[in-house]
Design an enzyme around this catalytic site. Structure first.
Site: not given
Length: 552
Positions: A290, A402, A175, A113, A45, A149, A294, A292, A397
């Site tokens: 960065g 968060e 899709s 469509k 598509e 679709c 973590g 860290s 990140t």
């Protein structure tokens, strides 16, 4: 009448707006089909322009360029199999999502469509007009119906094509992936096969476009819903499928039946492919981030290496006096395991300068969040300076947990051009790190084995912006936070629903409040790989100014 019909399927990866490049890919697929003796070569598509084009497709110059490219393809591909390719078609002040059938040097027919998706990431009602339900088109003596679709998710278009003479169905798709979507696709297509009694070829594109990844996984179903062919997910490829006419009509011969990976592997592959194509299609070669010590920056670094190769990834440790020795050791450890370039850039001198500059204004005021955010924004400033100087795109990140509750500093750690884990909750980040340590695949450019130190996975998450800081000082434990967020965000559940599920009302209300007041941050955040039906961006669009709170 012919007893055999060969279809060449191009499970291909278009580049948005690269009309000439997409046409060249289509012509190359056609040449392979011609060499294989195919009767029809099919592309997905909207392939000539790319999908999802959003408002780009509304530009008359784009429409004209697409049509000119399709008409030239018809001329270039006149001597050989028919070519089917998706693209926009404008006529009588209307714009359609069309599927062009090219043969004999011209556009021989078009499918338009009918059902226009207008949910999740789709806004087709905004840009396209609904086409009429039409009949099949002919390729040689064979009549083919192509519900485009969304048209194949409803019974009426396919049934109309069957009733007007279609002998099999070829469904071109753009899709995009979300977790467990393949099973939904398959159930809908099996329903169309059962209703019409016709074989069905499901052709999907692959590749990343902004936040979305098209996962391919094209397949062929025979009457009765039996699987005849299953192509791999995510891989760009050309495949030939053969249909044979028997007493009861067409049946596809058995072909490749690829095994589909589990959902956790598919999620990780999407994160890798999304970044790889975002970089490649925008022209960037290298990234930096960065590092860290973590878990979030660890998994982003790993994704970046798997997507681009270690030679194209720069990791930077920017410690303050609050950075633990454990984090320093862990950051250096993962950088060595991944083989990336590693820089060490302390922020103390810069922080002292900012603190001294602001001291006359802040005299007599207690230190707190402002001073924490200064550290984050200094890191963002330094990383953006490196990005500008080295020509490397900065990756951000922040995980979905968060991003949801605003536990990130705007113009600080939210700086960046792309976020591979934007739609990955923190609890899933932990799971993904463990999965990557235990698994390695051909499509990964990074090393095998335990690339993410277990010490990173096991230690309590912390922003390390003040002494002895832990994420749980400011947020509920991540298993609780993510459970509430999955209900409020992914399932659109009420506060009462969350309480009934066992969460404390005060905690739910606090999470709801943080979710709503953080909308302005998400509005300015980098795009990221879409893994669910409720990713932050086009899937979930909320007002920034909003006083509603659920009192249920």
């Amino acid at each position: 009448m012919a007893d055999k019909f060969r279809v060449t399927l191009a499970q291909a990866n278009p580049v948005m707006g690269d009309i000439a490049g997409n046409a060249a890919k289509a012509k190359s697929a056609w040449a392979e089909g011609k060499a294989a003796g195919s009767d029809l070569v099919a592309l997905p598509e909207m392939f000539i322009l790319g999908y999802n084009p959003q408002d780009l497709v509304m530009k008359p110059s784009v429409q004209a360029a697409c049509l000119a490219a399709v008409e030239q393809l018809a001329i270039d591909c006149a001597d050989g199999p028919a070519l089917a390719i998706g693209g926009p078609f404008a006529e009588d002040d209307k714009l359609f999502n069309a599927y062009f059938i090219l043969k004999g040097g011209k556009i021989a027919s078009k499918q338009l469509k009918h059902h226009l998706p207008n949910y999740n990431v789709f806004d087709e009602v905004r840009v396209f007009d609904s086409g009429p339900m039409g009949g099949p088109y002919a390729v040689g003596n064979t009549r083919i119906g192509s519900p485009i679709c969304e048209d194949a998710w409803y019974e009426d278009v396919a049934e109309t094509m069957q009733e007007t003479g279609a002998e099999f169905l070829l469904v071109p798709n753009g899709s995009p992936y979300y977790r467990d979507k393949f099973d939904r696709r398959m159930s809908h297509m099996v329903a169309r096969v059962i209703e019409t009694g016709l074989p069905l070829i499901y052709l999907n594109m692959v590749g990343g476009q902004d936040d979305q990844v098209f996962d391919g996984g094209s397949f062929v179903l025979n009457p009765g819903g039996h699987l005849a062919v299953q192509l791999p997910v995510f891989d760009e490829m050309i495949a030939h499928v053969d249909l044979v006419r028997g007493e009861d009509g067409w049946v596809c011969e058995q072909g490749e039946r690829a095994l589909l990976p589990a959902g956790e592997e598919q999620d990780y592959r999407v994160s890798v492919e999304a970044l790889r194509d975002y970089m490649g299609k925008t022209g960037f070669k290298k990234v930096l981030l960065g590092l860290s010590g973590g878990i979030d920056s660890a998994i982003v670094a790993t994704i970046a290496v798997d997507a681009l190769g270690a030679e194209n990834v720069r990791c930077v440790m920017l410690p303050s006096e609050y950075t633990s020795q454990g984090s320093l050791d862990d950051a250096e450890d993962i950088a060595k395991r991944l083989g990336v370039h590693y820089d060490y850039v302390p922020i103390k001198e810069s922080r002292d300068a900012v603190t001294n500059t602001l001291a006359p204004l802040f005299v007599g005021l207690e230190e707190g969040l402002t001073e924490e955010n200064i550290q984050s924004r200094l890191r963002g400033l330094l990383l953006m300076a490196m990005s500008n100087k080295f020509g490397e795109m900065l990756l951000t990140t922040g995980n979905k947990s968060e991003v949801a509750v605003g536990y990130a500093t705007i113009y600080g750690d939210m700086n960046g051009g792309y976020n591979p884990i934007k739609d990955m909750y923190k609890t899933r980040v932990f799971e993904t790190c463990r999965w990557r340590n235990e698994n390695h695949r051909e499509w990964m450019n990074g090393p095998s084995g335990e690339v993410i130190p277990v010490t990173i996975i096991d230690k309590p998450p912390s922003a390390e912006l003040r002494p002895d800081q832990k994420d749980e000082d400011s947020l509920p434990p991540y298993d609780i936070l993510d459970g509430i967020l999955e209900m409020l965000v992914d399932q659109e559940k009420s506060v009462a629903d969350c309480v009934e599920a066992g969460y404390e009302r005060a905690t739910v209300k606090r999470v709801e409040h943080l979710l709503y007041i953080s909308e302005y941050k998400r509005f300015q955040s980098a795009p990221g790989a879409r893994l669910s039906k409720k990713a932050f961006w086009m899937d979930r669009r909320y007002p920034i100014v909003n006083r509603f709170r659920d009192e249920s």
